[in-house]
Write a protein that holds these residues in place. Structure first.
Motif, PDB file in Angstrom:
ATOM      1  N   ALA A 204      17.858 -73.338-104.703  1.00 57.71           N
ATOM      2  CA  ALA A 204      19.109 -74.128-104.371  1.00 57.71           C
ATOM      3  C   ALA A 204      20.363 -73.152-104.717  1.00 57.71           C
ATOM      4  N   PHE A 205      20.154 -72.282-105.632  1.00 58.72           N
ATOM      5  CA  PHE A 205      21.044 -71.179-105.861  1.00 58.72           C
ATOM      6  C   PHE A 205      21.377 -70.415-104.680  1.00 58.72           C
ATOM      7  N   ALA A 206      20.373 -70.111-103.889  1.00 64.07           N
ATOM      8  CA  ALA A 206      20.167 -69.460-102.837  1.00 64.07           C
ATOM      9  C   ALA A 206      21.248 -70.124-101.718  1.00 64.07           C
ATOM     10  N   GLY A 207      20.723 -71.297-101.474  1.00 65.23           N
ATOM     11  CA  GLY A 207      21.340 -72.145-100.637  1.00 65.23           C
ATOM     12  C   GLY A 207      22.992 -72.042-100.595  1.00 65.23           C
ATOM     13  N   VAL A 208      23.389 -71.973-101.781  1.00 70.03           N
ATOM     14  CA  VAL A 208      24.733 -72.148-102.073  1.00 70.03           C
ATOM     15  C   VAL A 208      25.497 -71.038-101.468  1.00 70.03           C
ATOM     16  N   PHE A 209      24.613 -69.798-102.070  1.00 71.19           N
ATOM     17  CA  PHE A 209      25.007 -68.379-101.472  1.00 71.19           C
ATOM     18  C   PHE A 209      25.298 -68.215-100.374  1.00 71.19           C
ATOM     19  N   ALA A 210      24.057 -68.626 -99.548  1.00 67.70           N
ATOM     20  CA  ALA A 210      24.211 -68.555 -97.903  1.00 67.70           C
ATOM     21  C   ALA A 210      25.176 -69.332 -97.181  1.00 67.70           C
ATOM     22  N   ALA A 211      25.654 -70.539 -97.930  1.00 70.70           N
ATOM     23  CA  ALA A 211      26.739 -71.174 -97.258  1.00 70.70           C
ATOM     24  C   ALA A 211      27.780 -70.489 -97.443  1.00 70.70           C
ATOM     25  N   GLY A 225      30.967 -71.255-100.848  1.00 71.20           N
ATOM     26  CA  GLY A 225      29.535 -72.118-100.813  1.00 71.20           C
ATOM     27  C   GLY A 225      29.706 -73.444-101.564  1.00 71.20           C
ATOM     28  N   VAL A 226      30.337 -73.326-102.707  1.00 71.51           N
ATOM     29  CA  VAL A 226      30.361 -74.707-103.372  1.00 71.51           C
ATOM     30  C   VAL A 226      31.408 -75.394-102.741  1.00 71.51           C
ATOM     31  N   SER A 227      32.492 -74.897-102.347  1.00 70.78           N
ATOM     32  CA  SER A 227      33.220 -75.941-101.534  1.00 70.78           C
ATOM     33  C   SER A 227      32.642 -76.412-100.292  1.00 70.78           C
ATOM     34  N   PHE A 228      31.982 -75.819 -99.699  1.00 68.27           N
ATOM     35  CA  PHE A 228      31.188 -76.261 -98.535  1.00 68.27           C
ATOM     36  C   PHE A 228      30.304 -77.360 -98.841  1.00 68.27           C
ATOM     37  N   PHE A 229      29.494 -77.341-100.045  1.00 75.05           N
ATOM     38  CA  PHE A 229      28.880 -78.390-100.280  1.00 75.05           C
ATOM     39  C   PHE A 229      29.375 -79.557-101.015  1.00 75.05           C
ATOM     40  N   ALA A 230      30.642 -79.466-101.745  1.00 76.59           N
ATOM     41  CA  ALA A 230      31.557 -80.499-102.088  1.00 76.59           C
ATOM     42  C   ALA A 230      32.024 -81.285-100.726  1.00 76.59           C
ATOM     43  N   GLU A 231      32.428 -80.654 -99.648  1.00 77.00           N
ATOM     44  CA  GLU A 231      32.759 -81.113 -98.611  1.00 77.00           C
ATOM     45  C   GLU A 231      31.611 -82.164 -98.096  1.00 77.00           C
ATOM     46  N   LEU A 232      30.400 -81.425 -98.023  1.00 76.35           N
ATOM     47  CA  LEU A 232      29.221 -82.298 -97.535  1.00 76.35           C
ATOM     48  C   LEU A 232      28.626 -83.458 -98.472  1.00 76.35           C
ATOM     49  N   ALA A 233      29.111 -83.342 -99.717  1.00 77.36           N
ATOM     50  CA  ALA A 233      29.006 -84.471-100.467  1.00 77.36           C
ATOM     51  C   ALA A 233      29.881 -85.321-100.373  1.00 77.36           C
ATOM     52  N   ALA A 234      31.272 -85.237-100.005  1.00 79.34           N
ATOM     53  CA  ALA A 234      32.188 -86.102 -99.926  1.00 79.34           C
ATOM     54  C   ALA A 234      31.939 -86.709 -98.559  1.00 79.34           C
ATOM     55  N   SER A 235      31.558 -86.160 -97.801  1.00 78.35           N
ATOM     56  CA  SER A 235      31.076 -86.669 -96.389  1.00 78.35           C
ATOM     57  C   SER A 235      29.970 -87.529 -96.400  1.00 78.35           C
ATOM     58  N   GLY A 236      29.286 -87.583 -97.456  1.00 75.97           N
ATOM     59  CA  GLY A 236      27.952 -88.279 -97.483  1.00 75.97           C
ATOM     60  C   GLY A 236      26.956 -87.678 -96.775  1.00 75.97           C
ATOM     61  N   ASN A 237      27.003 -86.541 -96.306  1.00 73.43           N
ATOM     62  CA  ASN A 237      25.764 -85.800 -95.608  1.00 73.43           C
ATOM     63  C   ASN A 237      24.937 -85.110 -96.683  1.00 73.43           C
ATOM     64  N   PHE A 238      25.447 -84.682 -97.873  1.00 77.69           N
ATOM     65  CA  PHE A 238      24.601 -83.957 -98.667  1.00 77.69           C
ATOM     66  C   PHE A 238      24.225 -85.164 -99.789  1.00 77.69           C
ATOM     67  N   THR A 239      22.752 -85.102-100.080  1.00 78.21           N
ATOM     68  CA  THR A 239      22.438 -86.150-101.137  1.00 78.21           C
ATOM     69  C   THR A 239      21.728 -85.112-102.290  1.00 78.21           C
TER      70      THR A 239
END
Length: 382
Positions: A204-211, A225-239
């Motif tokens: 998972a650490f690697a996934g954020v780095f890759a993003a 990468g953190v901001s990218f997942f924050a955006e995915l979470a806000a849109s509901g795409n990331f679970t």
């Protein structure tokens, strides 16, 4: 972290493995090894390979942790080890994270059920070394392990590496995402998952780095990468569900960001009943990193632990990793001696996918950990 740990090359890729090998080590097991700790006392060191096997058999058991059967071919690796040496491998918490492995060393030390050996994501190997949880040991093939993928004193060394990929269940996803930017599309709502929290799971650490690499960041800056997942979470795409092979094939988490060898293995395993594919995102240089094998400083079966290390760093053990789609750390040496069967090479993705893979240095990993610790929960809220 450790000043004496050697830096990695950020531009190392699969082709470089053909040049990194230094030839097979000729030293006997005894001369290549350093003593390891048994609790707080040094264990006597076997003088030969035969003596190490004999000492391990007297201990009867090897305690492992966090070795999921479908991870890097560990089911077959364990089975081969047991058959070869007549030991019983007791595998605890196969789905545990690297952080939980280190906690097990702390909480179970001096107990019979404590882990003997560890398979840690690179950031957690550094933490284990820093905290005195690991014991030094050098296998017979030590010299064929690239110098920038091991601690100089033998506290930890890479055993295999992978790059970040998308595992996609095509039975649940109409059009597979090809890039990191594709993951933002509304049709992927509730579909995207990591294999756990990046604060505790190496993949998972690697996934954020890759993003981060795909969104304006760099190996020196994981924040995008953190901001990218924050955006995915806000849109509901990331679970925030911790994805597993079962959740991928069932469709519970139909898009899983994970190591290539795990997604490739699931693609093969699912063939014939679920259409799973593995995709290397095309909008950024791939992020790669390795897992590290290490001995617990409090191993209850120190000889069995050293024998395990010798086995997985032997040609036989390294080829078993390759069977599981993971690139073994001694890939260069194996290639230089033409010992890799063509069938194994043929099952791997094209080398084109690995040309531009980026590996973080120890300093970059340390910096990224600090940013994640400060920002992940605040921004992503998982």
């Amino acid at each position: 972290m450790r000043d004496r740990a050697i830096r990695q090359r950020p531009d190392l890729h699969r082709r470089d493995f053909l040049r990194l090998g230094a030839g097979a080590a000729s030293a006997a097991l005894g001369s290549a090894a350093l003593p390891i700790f048994a609790g707080h006392a040094f264990a006597a060191e076997p003088a030969s390979a035969e003596a190490l096997v004999e000492a391990a058999r007297k201990e009867k058991f090897l305690n492992t942790i966090a070795l999921a059967p479908d991870w890097a071919n560990y089911a077959n690796i364990i089975q081969r080890f047991e058959k070869k040496y007549g030991l019983d491998v007791r595998s605890a918490s196969p789905e545990a994270t690297s952080a939980q492995e280190l906690q097990a060393v702390r909480s179970l030390k001096r107990q019979e059920r404590a882990p003997d050996v560890l398979d840690l994501g690179q950031p957690f190997a550094l933490a284990g070394a820093r905290d005195g949880l690991l014991a030094p040991y050098k296998v017979a093939t030590w010299e064929t392990i690239p110098s920038d993928m091991k601690d100089a004193t033998g506290l930890w060394y890479a055993d295999y590496f992978g790059i970040v990929s998308f595992g996609v269940n095509l039975s649940a996803v109409k059009v597979a995402p090809k890039s990191w930017s594709d993951l933002k599309k509304p049709e992927f709502r509730g579909m995207i998952a990591l294999n756990g929290s990046p604060l505790g799971a190496g993949a998972a650490f690697a996934g954020v780095f890759a993003a981060a690499l795909a969104n304006g960041g760099s190996l020196d800056d994981i924040a995008p990468g953190v901001s990218f997942f924050a955006e995915l979470a806000a849109s509901g795409n990331f679970t925030p569900v911790a994805a597993t092979p079962a959740s991928l094939t069932s469709g519970q988490t139909p898009i899983v960001i994970n190591w290539d060898y795990l997604n490739l293995a699931q693609t093969k395993k699912s063939s014939g009943f679920t259409d799973v594919t593995t995709i290397i995102p095309n909008d950024a240089a791939p992020f790669g990193n390795y897992y590290c094998q290490a001995l617990s400083a409090f191993a209850p079966h120190p000889s069995a632990a050293r024998l395990w290390m010798e086995f997985i760093y032997s040609d036989e053990g390294q080829l078993l990793f390759l069977e599981g789609f993971a690139h073994p750390v001694r890939f260069a040496d194996l290639m230089s001696r033409s010992v890799i069967p063509e069938a194994l090479l043929a099952q791997m993705p094209s080398a084109e996918a690995y040309k531009s893979v980026r590996f973080p240095t120890i300093e970059q990993t340390t910096g990224a950990q600090k940013i994640l610790a400060a920002e992940w929960a605040r921004q992503v809220r998982t």
